[in-house]
Design an enzyme around this catalytic site. Structure first.
Site, mmCIF file in Angstrom:
data_model
loop_
_atom_site.group_PDB
_atom_site.id
_atom_site.type_symbol
_atom_site.label_atom_id
_atom_site.label_comp_id
_atom_site.label_asym_id
_atom_site.label_seq_id
_atom_site.Cartn_x
_atom_site.Cartn_y
_atom_site.Cartn_z
ATOM 1 N N LEU A 61 0.810 -1.216 0.000
ATOM 2 C CA LEU A 61 0.000 0.000 0.000
ATOM 3 C C LEU A 61 0.846 1.270 0.000
ATOM 4 O O LEU A 61 0.352 2.354 0.299
ATOM 5 C CB LEU A 61 -0.952 0.003 1.200
ATOM 6 C CG LEU A 61 -1.957 -1.152 1.244
ATOM 7 C CD1 LEU A 61 -2.891 -1.002 2.441
ATOM 8 C CD2 LEU A 61 -2.762 -1.231 -0.048
ATOM 9 N N CYS A 62 2.110 1.128 -0.319
ATOM 10 C CA CYS A 62 3.016 2.278 -0.360
ATOM 11 C C CYS A 62 3.059 2.827 -1.784
ATOM 12 O O CYS A 62 3.253 2.081 -2.740
ATOM 13 C CB CYS A 62 4.412 1.843 0.078
ATOM 14 S SG CYS A 62 5.538 3.202 0.416
ATOM 15 N N HIS A 63 2.854 4.137 -1.919
ATOM 16 C CA HIS A 63 2.834 4.752 -3.244
ATOM 17 C C HIS A 63 4.231 4.772 -3.869
ATOM 18 O O HIS A 63 5.201 5.138 -3.199
ATOM 19 C CB HIS A 63 2.315 6.192 -3.163
ATOM 20 C CG HIS A 63 0.893 6.303 -2.735
ATOM 21 N ND1 HIS A 63 0.510 6.262 -1.408
ATOM 22 C CD2 HIS A 63 -0.254 6.438 -3.456
ATOM 23 C CE1 HIS A 63 -0.803 6.383 -1.328
ATOM 24 N NE2 HIS A 63 -1.297 6.491 -2.550
ATOM 25 N N MET A 99 8.840 5.741 4.674
ATOM 26 C CA MET A 99 9.029 4.310 4.466
ATOM 27 C C MET A 99 10.261 4.037 3.604
ATOM 28 O O MET A 99 10.955 3.031 3.803
ATOM 29 C CB MET A 99 7.784 3.698 3.815
ATOM 30 C CG MET A 99 6.522 3.838 4.663
ATOM 31 S SD MET A 99 6.757 3.371 6.398
ATOM 32 C CE MET A 99 7.309 1.675 6.240
ATOM 33 N N GLU A 100 10.528 4.926 2.669
ATOM 34 C CA GLU A 100 11.727 4.764 1.847
ATOM 35 C C GLU A 100 12.992 4.869 2.690
ATOM 36 O O GLU A 100 13.955 4.116 2.481
ATOM 37 C CB GLU A 100 11.738 5.808 0.731
ATOM 38 C CG GLU A 100 10.804 5.522 -0.425
ATOM 39 C CD GLU A 100 9.340 5.748 -0.110
ATOM 40 O OE1 GLU A 100 8.492 5.365 -0.931
ATOM 41 O OE2 GLU A 100 9.028 6.308 0.962
ATOM 42 N N ASP A 114 24.439 -10.102 5.583
ATOM 43 C CA ASP A 114 24.740 -11.090 4.546
ATOM 44 C C ASP A 114 26.243 -11.208 4.309
ATOM 45 O O ASP A 114 26.766 -12.306 4.077
ATOM 46 C CB ASP A 114 24.030 -10.696 3.249
ATOM 47 C CG ASP A 114 24.365 -11.613 2.098
ATOM 48 O OD1 ASP A 114 24.131 -12.833 2.224
ATOM 49 O OD2 ASP A 114 24.870 -11.119 1.071
#
Length: 319
Positions: A61-63, A99-100, A114
């Site tokens: 739901l993130c644009h 969010m980015e 990793d």
């Protein structure tokens, strides 16, 4: 998915952080560039940039946004054997990049895990959180836990300002003044000095007298709220213009653009800005919501505008 079509396009930034704690010998390998797969910091930076760019693919739901800038910093902290990662993301759009920034930090930290898991799989990742964001209706936000003990100097430090509420009902004590105190609080947050805060009825002569008194007191910034609509007694713009004030057309255009995310009725507002005897006079709508969005729009413009009005050279003023 939320429809952001009516939101205003503004510059938006976000800053996030997180850390990974490593075993001492692994920490040494990372900081000394001794990892078999390559430079850990460089690869983490690339992973962070990729994480920011692919956020909308990961979160349903993130644009998707046109990212304009991503910066990833990796900071070794020898005392705790940790690597602190900070991400800064910038765009110009209708929604924020929080969010980015968080995705960038997460991707960078996962990359470091990793690269090092072959030596020690017990590495711990934590502390991922938003530090700061700017832009949009909510303006500038900073995580309280990291707010400085001493507030930084505000953008309007040293500026004398006057607030004038224009309303028949408020002047007659028939309604509560919500927009005037909102402007006062905002000015205080910007470190401005409030010379006067007053309320007058929707009478051009009273409006003009309040403005002239503010100029006489030395107010460089005069903010009015109310009287900018289509009502028969909404005459704030005319009262200002009749004083011989010089219009600054872009201010009204920007105020209406900023308010369009709140209501389509913003296009009926006659708010605007004027220059008068060395002061900047700005007429905001009477709605407290419109005032909030208007102040957020004005925030980056006012320091430069006021400096130019005082005679500063364009090349010497930041912004």
């Amino acid at each position: 998915m939320i429809d952001v079509g009516d939101k205003a396009v503004t510059e938006r930034t976000a800053r996030a952080e997180g850390w990974i704690r490593l075993a001492p010998e692994v920490y040494q390998r990372v900081t000394q560039g001794q990892l078999p797969k390559g430079d850990g910091f460089l690869l983490a930076q690339v992973a962070g940039i990729q994480g920011a760019k692919r956020t909308a693919d990961l979160l349903p739901l993130c644009h998707p946004l046109p990212i304009e800038g991503v910066k990833i910093d990796c900071q070794p902290l020898a005392d705790s054997q940790t690597i602190r990662v900070e991400a800064r993301v910038r765009t110009t759009g209708k929604t924020g990049v929080e969010m980015e920034a968080l995705a960038a930090v997460s991707a960078a930290l996962l990359c470091l895990y990793d690269l090092t898991k072959m030596f020690d799989a017990t590495a711990e990742i934590g502390g991922i959180g938003l530090l700061e964001k700017t832009g949009g209706k909510s303006g500038h936000w900073q995580r309280p836990a990291i707010a400085p003990d001493v507030a930084p100097t505000g953008a309007l430090a040293g500026v004398f300002a006057t607030v004038i509420t224009v309303s028949d009902r408020v002047a007659a004590d028939q309604a509560e003044d919500r927009s005037g105190p909102l402007i006062q609080n905002w000015l205080t947050d910007q470190a401005a000095t409030i010379a006067t805060a007053t309320c007058v009825a929707d009478e051009p002569a009273l409006i003009q007298a309040a403005i002239q008194a503010a100029i006489a007191q030395g107010s460089a910034l005069i903010l009015l709220t109310g009287g900018t609509g289509l009502g028969p007694r909404d005459r704030t713009p005319e009262a200002i213009a009749d004083l011989g004030a010089i219009p600054v057309p872009g201010i009204g255009e920007a105020l209406r653009q900023a308010g369009r995310s709140e209501t389509v009725m913003t296009w009926l507002s006659r708010s605007g800005g004027w220059m008068l005897e060395g002061s900047f006079v700005i007429a905001l709508p009477g709605s407290s919501r419109a005032v909030s969005s208007g102040l957020a729009m004005l925030q980056p413009l006012l320091p430069h505008s006021l400096a130019i009005l005082k005679g500063a050279d364009h090349g010497t003023v930041k912004g």
